[in-house]
Design an enzyme around this catalytic site. Structure first.
Site, PDB file in Angstrom:
ATOM      1  N   LYS A  71       8.708   1.476  -0.292  1.00  0.00           N
ATOM      2  CA  LYS A  71       9.000   0.041  -0.404  1.00  0.00           C
ATOM      3  C   LYS A  71      10.473  -0.261  -0.665  1.00  0.00           C
ATOM      4  O   LYS A  71      10.964  -1.311  -0.273  1.00  0.00           O
ATOM      5  CB  LYS A  71       8.143  -0.598  -1.501  1.00  0.00           C
ATOM      6  CG  LYS A  71       6.680  -0.736  -1.105  1.00  0.00           C
ATOM      7  CD  LYS A  71       5.894  -1.484  -2.161  1.00  0.00           C
ATOM      8  CE  LYS A  71       4.438  -1.570  -1.766  1.00  0.00           C
ATOM      9  NZ  LYS A  71       3.625  -2.309  -2.732  1.00  0.00           N
ATOM     10  N   GLY A 249      -7.743  -6.304  -9.133  1.00  0.00           N
ATOM     11  CA  GLY A 249      -6.677  -6.342  -8.126  1.00  0.00           C
ATOM     12  C   GLY A 249      -7.093  -6.747  -6.728  1.00  0.00           C
ATOM     13  O   GLY A 249      -6.254  -6.867  -5.834  1.00  0.00           O
TER      14      GLY A 249
HETATM   15  P1  NAP Z   1       4.532   3.554  -8.558  1.00  0.00           P
HETATM   16  O1  NAP Z   1       5.785   2.918  -8.107  1.00  0.00           O
HETATM   17  O2  NAP Z   1       4.302   4.993  -8.252  1.00  0.00           O
HETATM   18  O3  NAP Z   1       4.474   3.358 -10.191  1.00  0.00           O
HETATM   19  C1  NAP Z   1       3.477   4.009 -10.951  1.00  0.00           C
HETATM   20  C2  NAP Z   1       3.484   3.525 -12.408  1.00  0.00           C
HETATM   21  O4  NAP Z   1       2.369   4.161 -13.063  1.00  0.00           O
HETATM   22  C3  NAP Z   1       4.725   3.885 -13.219  1.00  0.00           C
HETATM   23  O5  NAP Z   1       4.930   2.929 -14.219  1.00  0.00           O
HETATM   24  C4  NAP Z   1       4.317   5.240 -13.842  1.00  0.00           C
HETATM   25  O6  NAP Z   1       4.963   5.498 -15.069  1.00  0.00           O
HETATM   26  C5  NAP Z   1       2.853   4.967 -14.161  1.00  0.00           C
HETATM   27  N1  NAP Z   1       2.071   6.212 -14.223  1.00  0.00           N
HETATM   28  C6  NAP Z   1       1.623   6.951 -13.185  1.00  0.00           C
HETATM   29  N2  NAP Z   1       0.925   8.006 -13.647  1.00  0.00           N
HETATM   30  C7  NAP Z   1       0.941   7.927 -15.000  1.00  0.00           C
HETATM   31  C8  NAP Z   1       0.400   8.724 -16.051  1.00  0.00           C
HETATM   32  N3  NAP Z   1      -0.319   9.839 -15.796  1.00  0.00           N
HETATM   33  N4  NAP Z   1       0.591   8.357 -17.330  1.00  0.00           N
HETATM   34  C9  NAP Z   1       1.312   7.238 -17.620  1.00  0.00           C
HETATM   35  N5  NAP Z   1       1.872   6.442 -16.665  1.00  0.00           N
HETATM   36  C10 NAP Z   1       1.686   6.792 -15.384  1.00  0.00           C
HETATM   37  O7  NAP Z   1       3.249   2.790  -8.017  1.00  0.00           O
HETATM   38  P2  NAP Z   1       3.104   1.213  -7.659  1.00  0.00           P
HETATM   39  O8  NAP Z   1       3.456   0.958  -6.257  1.00  0.00           O
HETATM   40  O9  NAP Z   1       3.817   0.444  -8.731  1.00  0.00           O
HETATM   41  O10 NAP Z   1       1.512   1.025  -7.782  1.00  0.00           O
HETATM   42  C11 NAP Z   1       0.878   1.124  -9.032  1.00  0.00           C
HETATM   43  C12 NAP Z   1      -0.572   0.695  -8.943  1.00  0.00           C
HETATM   44  O11 NAP Z   1      -0.656  -0.660  -8.507  1.00  0.00           O
HETATM   45  C13 NAP Z   1      -1.415   1.505  -7.971  1.00  0.00           C
HETATM   46  O12 NAP Z   1      -2.657   1.719  -8.595  1.00  0.00           O
HETATM   47  C14 NAP Z   1      -1.577   0.588  -6.770  1.00  0.00           C
HETATM   48  O13 NAP Z   1      -2.802   0.819  -6.070  1.00  0.00           O
HETATM   49  C15 NAP Z   1      -1.606  -0.777  -7.461  1.00  0.00           C
HETATM   50  N6  NAP Z   1      -1.183  -1.870  -6.548  1.00  0.00           N
HETATM   51  C16 NAP Z   1      -2.084  -2.865  -6.305  1.00  0.00           C
HETATM   52  C17 NAP Z   1      -1.726  -3.913  -5.463  1.00  0.00           C
HETATM   53  C18 NAP Z   1      -2.723  -4.997  -5.140  1.00  0.00           C
HETATM   54  O14 NAP Z   1      -2.512  -5.729  -4.167  1.00  0.00           O
HETATM   55  N7  NAP Z   1      -3.773  -5.166  -5.911  1.00  0.00           N
HETATM   56  C19 NAP Z   1      -0.448  -3.972  -4.899  1.00  0.00           C
HETATM   57  C20 NAP Z   1       0.475  -2.953  -5.215  1.00  0.00           C
HETATM   58  C21 NAP Z   1       0.075  -1.899  -6.049  1.00  0.00           C
HETATM   59  P3  NAP Z   1       6.336   6.352 -15.155  1.00  0.00           P
HETATM   60  O15 NAP Z   1       7.454   5.371 -14.877  1.00  0.00           O
HETATM   61  O16 NAP Z   1       6.344   6.860 -16.534  1.00  0.00           O
HETATM   62  O17 NAP Z   1       6.257   7.426 -14.106  1.00  0.00           O
END
Ligand code: NAP
Length: 286
Positions: A71, A249
């Site tokens: 992104k 979501g």
């Molecule tokens: P991303 O950029 O990879 O960010 C992941 C986030 O989760 C970071 O804050 C990361 O923390 C944290 N995280 C991951 N694994 C972890 C763990 N084991 N323990 C603690 N923290 C952890 O992903 P994203 O694009 O933001 O997406 C995140 C979520 O939002 C996904 O589940 C995605 O499916 C959902 N989403 C939903 C929609 C919708 O339309 N409903 C749209 C977009 C995204 P750190 O910074 O510490 O690594």
């Protein structure tokens, strides 16, 4: 679906994309609007992103969505970026406008529309934003643009939380901003109006985990988890147990998809309330 020489190609680019619901949602919408379009998912290796974008341009792909982990990186390969996507610092939708690839972001508005649908006011609210990844940037920026009073960013990695705080500070100076770890030791929980989970804690393979404990909050908080699979995460299950208002979501996912469709096909994307109910029914069924 009748695919012929005149069928327009749309798609999704990401890595991995095997859990994505976007192909099902977009093809359902194309079909229900009787559009001669098809939507496919493309799993692209990180080192091939630029080549893939050039290929999309050459074969005149009409538009595509962008997901994890591209992104932000994709922005440098596009011809233009819309102002909102620039503020958010990420693109999730690209339109081929007469050979030029233009980037947009519909995540923030898709997120916001859910509050309008639920009749929940955002200005002046104290928000606990869990996570500091791509989705947190889109949501945090949208909250900052909509005059919330406080955003506390709780995240595992404190550098990422501080970077997001800087980014939000560059959008608005008028709100209080704090960072915290996931234990929330320094947070005055009684002042929180809304908890928004944007981490992947709660989805596969962490579906048995919640990002925070839910004790100590007031009775009238809203708990919004942007994860859409499962529909009820552990966090939402616990919130329901406390009788808190919960939002999952799915509707954000649907809203951002429809907003992408409107960018691609403004005149033809006519979704009235009956069609919307049909699409929601389809999603509930998935
Ligand atoms: P991303 O950029 O990879 O960010 C992941 C986030 O989760 C970071 O804050 C990361 O923390 C944290 N995280 C991951 N694994 C972890 C763990 N084991 N323990 C603690 N923290 C952890 O992903 P994203 O694009 O933001 O997406 C995140 C979520 O939002 C996904 O589940 C995605 O499916 C959902 N989403 C939903 C929609 C919708 O339309 N409903 C749209 C977009 C995204 P750190 O910074 O510490 O690594």
């Amino acid at each position: 679906m009748d695919i012929n020489w005149n069928t327009n190609l749309y798609g999704l680019i990401g890595n991995p994309i095997n859990k994505s619901l976007s192909p099902k949602i977009h093809n359902f919408i194309f079909n229900s609007l009787d559009l001669n379009n098809v939507y496919l998912a493309f799993d692209v290796e990180k080192e091939n992103l630029q080549k893939a974008i050039e290929g999309f341009k050459v074969i005149r792909v009409k538009g595509f969505n962008v997901t994890i982990p591209f992104k932000q990186e994709i922005m440098k390969y596009l011809d233009e970026i819309d102002s909102k996507a620039k503020i958010i610092g990420a693109v999730n939708t690209v339109k081929n406008e007469n050979g030029k690839l233009v980037g947009y972001n519909t995540d923030g508005d898709g997120f916001l529309q859910v509050f309008q649908e639920e009749g929940i006011e955002i200005p002046g609210k104290n928000i606990l934003l869990i996570g500091a990844g791509g989705a947190a940037y889109a949501i945090g920026s949208t909250l900052a643009l909509n005059n919330v009073a406080t955003i506390t960013i709780a995240n595992r990695n404190q550098d990422n939380a501080l970077n997001l705080k800087e980014h939000l500070r560059s959008i608005s100076n008028n709100m209080n901003m704090e960072t915290s770890d996931l234990n929330l030791f320094n947070l005055n929980k009684k002042e929180v109006d809304m908890i928004i989970n944007t981490t992947s804690i709660g989805m596969y393979p962490m579906e048995n985990l919640a990002p925070i404990e839910l004790n100590g909050f007031t009775d009238n908080i809203v708990v919004y988890d942007i994860i859409y699979k499962p529909k009820e995460t552990k966090l939402l299950e616990r919130a329901r147990f406390h009788n808190y208002k919960t939002i999952n979501g799915i509707h954000m996912l649907l809203n951002q998809a429809i907003l992408s469709q409107k960018i691609w096909n403004r005149e033809k994307c006519k979704i009235n309330s009956k069609k919307m109910e049909e699409i929601k029914g389809f999603l509930d069924f998935m």
